[in-house]
Write a protein that holds these residues in place. Sequence first.
Motif, PDB file in Angstrom:
ATOM      1  N   ASP A   9      -0.859 -25.090 -23.841  1.00 50.42           N
ATOM      2  CA  ASP A   9       0.222 -25.879 -23.241  1.00 50.42           C
ATOM      3  C   ASP A   9       1.070 -25.069 -22.266  1.00 50.42           C
ATOM      4  N   ASP A  10       1.624 -25.780 -21.310  1.00 50.30           N
ATOM      5  CA  ASP A  10       2.766 -25.308 -20.500  1.00 50.30           C
ATOM      6  C   ASP A  10       2.421 -24.592 -19.206  1.00 50.30           C
ATOM      7  N   HIS A  91       0.756 -32.788 -19.109  1.00 53.78           N
ATOM      8  CA  HIS A  91       1.761 -32.427 -20.119  1.00 53.78           C
ATOM      9  C   HIS A  91       3.117 -32.948 -19.644  1.00 53.78           C
ATOM     10  N   HIS A  95       8.739 -31.745 -18.292  1.00 50.26           N
ATOM     11  CA  HIS A  95       8.920 -31.016 -19.551  1.00 50.26           C
ATOM     12  C   HIS A  95      10.403 -30.913 -19.919  1.00 50.26           C
ATOM     13  N   PRO A 133       5.631 -33.246 -24.196  1.00 51.86           N
ATOM     14  CA  PRO A 133       6.398 -32.044 -24.493  1.00 51.86           C
ATOM     15  C   PRO A 133       6.900 -32.054 -25.941  1.00 51.86           C
TER      16      PRO A 133
HETATM   17 ZN    ZN Z   1       5.100 -27.844 -23.753  1.00 49.17          ZN
END
Ligand code: ZN
Length: 271
Positions: A9-10, A91, A95, A133
């Motif tokens: 993730d991210d 994602h 966020h 998120p």
């Molecule tokens: Zn995240």
Amino acid sequence: MHYVILRDDDTNALTPVNRLEKLYRPFLDRGLPVNLAVIPEVRLDARRPDGGIEGFLPGGHRPSAGTRRMEENPTLVAYLRANSGYHVAQHGCFHDCFEFDRVGQKAATHLMERGARRLHEAGFERPHAFVAPHDRFSRSGLAAAARRFEVVSTGWFELGRQPLAWWPHYSWKKARRAPHWQVGRTTLLSHPGCLLSRARAPETILPAIRRQVEGQRLTVLVTHWWEYFDAGQPVSAFVDVLHETADYLANTPNLRVISFGELARGGAPLS
Ligand SMILES: [Zn+2]
């Protein structure tokens, strides 16, 4: 046969290419797909639920107003597109903290569409999967994700956050103790928490992964690239565990690592 989906993730417009390369070259070289849950237009002062600055923003980064679109980092975009082992999932959009936990249907749809547009502008194919998120959805957020995506990957599912029409499916999933389930065309995946996490003692991580993977048909392994670095330097003990995991995944008989897209095309059974 056991199946594994690796979800990191991210990744966002501020993610240095060399971090991903350091972590995932051993996966890419072995043909193991890496699913990156990419933030389409990262908020430059994104906060964690406890109020601190998110770890995916660069160290020493001074929080500022505004956002950065993936398209604004052509080096990163070119790197991801040049390595076919990377598979992009959406994602959220910015966020923001609990971005899809605090929204009604209209706002959720709007955010999802904006995020999708940003990924498209950066040149990515339409993602098959959505990751919220902090793995949190409101009922409307989850319904909106299921309408748009073939796969929704999250932590776990609670009755109170399911659209009412899903309750019979959900009860059946609960009765079977199934980690993953299907509503209409959408596959809903849970995961067993972040096993690949710096919060865990390194020597306990791979044994925990093996137990999980060998105990069920399909396992989603979640990690966060930024956890493997301290002030820009790799944390060797933790990076080593990730690379030992690549060895394990590549060399274990009757185990296949797949992408969310492959799952969406019917590439693996859920149970
Ligand atoms: Zn995240």
